[in-house]
Design a protein around this motif. Structure first.
Motif, PDB file in Angstrom:
ATOM      1  N   PHE A 547      44.448   3.224   5.141  1.00  0.00           N
ATOM      2  CA  PHE A 547      44.542   2.753   3.764  1.00  0.00           C
ATOM      3  C   PHE A 547      44.646   1.234   3.638  1.00  0.00           C
ATOM      4  O   PHE A 547      44.581   0.711   2.512  1.00  0.00           O
ATOM      5  CB  PHE A 547      45.765   3.389   3.086  1.00  0.00           C
ATOM      6  CG  PHE A 547      45.779   4.883   3.152  1.00  0.00           C
ATOM      7  CD1 PHE A 547      44.888   5.635   2.400  1.00  0.00           C
ATOM      8  CD2 PHE A 547      46.666   5.545   3.986  1.00  0.00           C
ATOM      9  CE1 PHE A 547      44.897   7.020   2.465  1.00  0.00           C
ATOM     10  CE2 PHE A 547      46.696   6.927   4.055  1.00  0.00           C
ATOM     11  CZ  PHE A 547      45.798   7.674   3.296  1.00  0.00           C
ATOM     12  N   GLY A 548      44.800   0.526   4.735  1.00  0.00           N
ATOM     13  CA  GLY A 548      44.980  -0.913   4.672  1.00  0.00           C
ATOM     14  C   GLY A 548      43.728  -1.659   4.228  1.00  0.00           C
ATOM     15  O   GLY A 548      42.595  -1.161   4.354  1.00  0.00           O
ATOM     16  N   ALA A 549      43.929  -2.862   3.711  1.00  0.00           N
ATOM     17  CA  ALA A 549      42.808  -3.682   3.241  1.00  0.00           C
ATOM     18  C   ALA A 549      41.865  -4.031   4.384  1.00  0.00           C
ATOM     19  O   ALA A 549      40.634  -4.040   4.213  1.00  0.00           O
ATOM     20  CB  ALA A 549      43.343  -4.958   2.586  1.00  0.00           C
ATOM     21  N   ALA A 550      42.425  -4.315   5.557  1.00  0.00           N
ATOM     22  CA  ALA A 550      41.584  -4.649   6.709  1.00  0.00           C
ATOM     23  C   ALA A 550      40.717  -3.460   7.105  1.00  0.00           C
ATOM     24  O   ALA A 550      39.544  -3.619   7.451  1.00  0.00           O
ATOM     25  CB  ALA A 550      42.457  -5.089   7.882  1.00  0.00           C
ATOM     26  N   ALA A 551      41.293  -2.259   7.032  1.00  0.00           N
ATOM     27  CA  ALA A 551      40.536  -1.057   7.383  1.00  0.00           C
ATOM     28  C   ALA A 551      39.382  -0.846   6.403  1.00  0.00           C
ATOM     29  O   ALA A 551      38.262  -0.477   6.798  1.00  0.00           O
ATOM     30  CB  ALA A 551      41.455   0.159   7.395  1.00  0.00           C
ATOM     31  N   ALA A 552      39.649  -1.071   5.125  1.00  0.00           N
ATOM     32  CA  ALA A 552      38.592  -0.908   4.113  1.00  0.00           C
ATOM     33  C   ALA A 552      37.457  -1.897   4.347  1.00  0.00           C
ATOM     34  O   ALA A 552      36.268  -1.547   4.218  1.00  0.00           O
ATOM     35  CB  ALA A 552      39.180  -1.094   2.718  1.00  0.00           C
ATOM     36  N   LYS A 553      37.812  -3.123   4.693  1.00  0.00           N
ATOM     37  CA  LYS A 553      36.785  -4.137   4.953  1.00  0.00           C
ATOM     38  C   LYS A 553      35.957  -3.783   6.185  1.00  0.00           C
ATOM     39  O   LYS A 553      34.734  -3.954   6.197  1.00  0.00           O
ATOM     40  CB  LYS A 553      37.451  -5.494   5.131  1.00  0.00           C
ATOM     41  CG  LYS A 553      36.461  -6.651   5.259  1.00  0.00           C
ATOM     42  CD  LYS A 553      37.179  -7.988   5.275  1.00  0.00           C
ATOM     43  CE  LYS A 553      36.182  -9.132   5.349  1.00  0.00           C
ATOM     44  NZ  LYS A 553      36.865 -10.467   5.351  1.00  0.00           N
ATOM     45  N   GLU A 554      36.628  -3.264   7.213  1.00  0.00           N
ATOM     46  CA  GLU A 554      35.919  -2.867   8.429  1.00  0.00           C
ATOM     47  C   GLU A 554      34.968  -1.705   8.150  1.00  0.00           C
ATOM     48  O   GLU A 554      33.862  -1.648   8.697  1.00  0.00           O
ATOM     49  CB  GLU A 554      36.915  -2.495   9.524  1.00  0.00           C
ATOM     50  CG  GLU A 554      37.642  -3.693  10.116  1.00  0.00           C
ATOM     51  CD  GLU A 554      38.635  -3.293  11.185  1.00  0.00           C
ATOM     52  OE1 GLU A 554      39.040  -2.112  11.201  1.00  0.00           O
ATOM     53  OE2 GLU A 554      39.005  -4.156  12.003  1.00  0.00           O
TER      54      GLU A 554
END
Length: 698
Positions: A547-554
């Motif tokens: 759910f993290g922002a970094a995960a979404a960007k990846e």
């Protein structure tokens, strides 16, 4: 004062050092937190072995090489082989009964068979099963690596040592050989320690220096005129504080040794400390405090049991890990008690009677060696036969209901009409492909050909692919990327250098073979797993990974890469079908299927997963997959989750008592058969849609 004579054959303080070594190893294996560097006890054994074998033949008169070789090997054979054969045979039988066949156990029995002749360490190094890796903890033969090192050393030792009996300058030649060999071995261990730690840890080439230190200690003492048949009643005053310092260094090494630094330079401390103690204590009277401590009756008993205890403790501990577990103090103490009992029985009824048997003592040395080799071959053959009978010997539910558990077990499947499918494997780059094609059948083809690409999660559809080919007549070609996912949308896995290479090889091999109407199926593990085959995994970082922002960007970056791949597939006339995130379990089901596994810590989270919790976990990835295929018309997402976990309650890893997963995230054979109708329907629908689009274009 005149030195007093003593028997030459036995140095009691050596048994005390053996006791320290074996206790360190056993405590470490029981719980590494109890003695973090306890694995260095094996290094103590190596130094002792080098010293003792040199002392045992150092005073022999000059003789021919064959005579020296047969004398040395016959003594080693009588010392090592009987208990080893019994232990390996019993371990193999118990493993066949209780340990199911799995990736976690796939190299076990091969290691056991090689261990009969002292080559178990070669198998462990070959498969890259690092001594400190979780998979090694589930192999009941991992501990035989050190026996392999010693047995291989025993073949080399007579070649290097024989000239010692010639006396004179030849003794300096022998010392030079061991010095040169030891220095080369240490340099070799330093060189490959970081690039191939498994080989550095397991193989004689990088361990020879430790045994050579023990041999050189004897050679140096002998050339200096130290007697091995006397006790010197005069003890220098400096010896006690020096001994206390060295003993402290040895104990510190058993606490502070770091796995990554072994065998070189990490083993330097325990090796030199052991050699120093052997040298300091030699010839000291029983009244000397350290000699008195090491010859204390319990220490002597443990030292004499050290070989049998080393042999038996590890298989017992591993069997506990496979069954009831070793998570509690009670189970650890029970495992230790059983190991000690087996060690005592082995020493009393196997080791001692064989060594003292009058008939064996009266036999020619060559005959003893020959009989030993025959016994070892017989043991290895019996072990192989037991392994081949594992499906019928096992009492595990996994083995008794293999078709339900294993997703790719049968080499050939046949239907009532005589049609058959035999999967055929061939190498592709650094990976391979498996072709499922129907033979001896005139029935019409009723579905499109399928190309699948991925890692073990693609292989876990093997039963379904065989059934699909058998029922429809279509051909299925499965590309396995050697442990690397394909379009997993998890860049930290997809973009690993090796995975980029292997996945690229598979894709470039597949694309020219695609035709109009073919379907490319891309299964993958697309959510974090909760458990591996050996243990539960940390879960604190899962929210950030999902759910993290970094995960979404990846995921966005990975989607762009994925779209390009889907477009390349579409350009061939084929259509892409991605697997939606499937259910993951919180326990490896194959390890939690029997009544004796209920207390195993790996099964603590049970076989039920909260449906709402998992749907929330997979939602971001599922949305990303639908967004990606939306950019490439003609591509779809196939979702096995509604079949695996029907609406109406939480998700259970068992359906009607039959497993849906083999471990925590690989589908079972039963689930394969359950999913076949849904999969076939999705493939046909995608093919029909593709045909309609093509017809409209025409």
């Amino acid at each position: 004062m005149t030195p007093t004579s003593q028997r030459h054959a036995y140095l009691p303080y050596v048994d005390g050092l053996r006791a320290i070594a074996v206790l360190a190893v056993v405590l470490y294996h029981l719980n590494p937190a109890w003695l973090p560097g306890g694995f260095a006890g094996v290094d103590i054994f190596f130094v002792i072995s080098g010293f003792v074998v040199a002392a045992s033949v150092g005073d022999r008169e000059r003789t021919s090489f064959p005579s020296f070789m047969s004398y040395f090997l016959s003594r080693r054979m009588l010392r090592i082989a009987p208990a080893l054969i019994v232990c390996l045979l019993v371990t193999g039988l118990v493993a066949a009964v209780f340990i199911p066949d799995a990736w976690l156990s796939e190299s076990n029995q091969r290691t056991g068979r090689y261990a009969f002749f002292g080559f178990g360490n070669l198998m462990l190094a070959r498969f890259g099963n690092d001594y400190f890796s979780p998979i090694s903890e589930y192999n009941p033969y991992t501990h035989t690596w050190s026996l392999g090192v010693e047995e291989q050393f025993y073949l080399l030792f007579p070649v290097l040592f024989w000239l010692w009996s010639f006396g004179g300058r030849w003794r300096h030649v022998v010392a030079g050989l061991f010095v040169a060999g030891g220095l080369w071995s240490f340099g070799h261990a330093m060189q490959i320690g970081s690039s191939d730690h498994a080989s550095a840890f397991y193989l004689l080439a990088s361990r020879f220096w430790e045994l050579a230190v023990g041999v050189l200690l004897y050679l140096g003492m002998a050339m200096a005129g130290r007697r091995f048949d006397t006790i010197d009643p005069v003890t220098p005053r400096w010896l006690f504080p020096a001994g206390a310092l060295v003993f402290s260094v040895l104990l510190v090494s058993l606490v502070t040794s770091q796995p990554a630094r072994f065998p070189a330079p990490g083993a330097v401390l325990p090796v030199l400390a052991t050699a120093a103690l052997l040298g300091m204590l030699h010839g000291r009277p029983m009244s000397f405090p350290f000699v008195r401590a090491l010859t204390w009756h319990p220490m002597l008993r443990i030292g004499r049991l050290s070989y049998s205890l080393y042999l038996w403790h590890w298989p017992v501990f591993v069997l506990f890990r496979w069954t009831v577990g070793t998570g509690s103090f009670a189970t650890r103490i029970a495992a230790l008690a059983i190991a000690v009992i087996l060690a005592v029985l082995s020493w009393r009824y196997v080791e001692t009677p064989v060594r003292r048997a009058p008939r064996l003592k009266a036999m020619r040395r060559v005959a003893v060696v020959g009989c030993g080799v025959v016994a070892l071959y017989a043991g290895m053959w019996i072990s192989g036969w037991v392994d081949s009978q594992q499906p019928s010997l096992s009492i595990s539910a996994v083995s008794r209901h293999a078709d339900d558990w294993y997703p790719s077990r049968k080499a050939t499947v046949t239907n009532a009409a005589g049609c058959s499918v035999t999967p055929a494997r061939e190498k592709v780059g650094d990976g391979f492909r498996v072709v499922f094609e129907r033979k001896a059948c005139n029935d019409p083809v009723t579905a499109p050909d399928v190309f699948a690409i991925g890692d073990s999660h693609a292989m876990a559809y093997g039963t379904m692919f065989s059934a699909y080919a058998l029922e429809t007549g279509a051909k299925v070609t499965l590309y396995n990327n050697g442990g690397c996912p394909f379009l997993g949308l998890q860049p930290w896995r997809d973009r690993a250098p090796r995975c980029l290479k292997v996945a690229g090889q598979a894709l470039e091999h597949m694309l020219p073979r695609l035709g109009a109407g073919d379907v490319v199926f891309m299964p993958s593990l697309r959510v974090p797993r909760f458990v591996d085959q050996w243990d539960r995994l940390p879960q604190d970082d899962i929210p950030e990974l999902v759910f993290g922002a970094a995960a979404a960007k990846e995921r966005e970056t990975a989607m762009l890469d994925g779209e390009k791949v889907l477009q390349r597939i579409q350009a061939t006339g084929a259509r892409a079908m991605l697997e939606a995130p499937d259910l993951v379990m919180k326990a490896p089901l194959f390890r939690c299927a029997d009544v004796w596994t209920t207390t195993n810590p790996v099964c603590a989270d049970g076989t039920v997963v909260n449906r709402a919790e998992f749907e929330r976990l997979r939602a971001p990835m599922l949305a990303s997959l639908h967004d990606m295929v939306g950019q490439v018309p003609g591509s779809i997402v196939w979702d096995p989750f509604p079949v695996i976990c029907p609406v109406g309650g939480d998700c259970n890893g068992f359906l009607g008592g039959r497993p849906l997963f083999f471990d925590g995230d690989h589908l079972s054979g039963f689930a394969n058969r359950l999913l076949l109708p849904s999969f076939t329907q999705a493939v046909r629908r995608l093919h029909d849609t593709s045909s309609s689009i093509a017809a409209t274009a025409d």
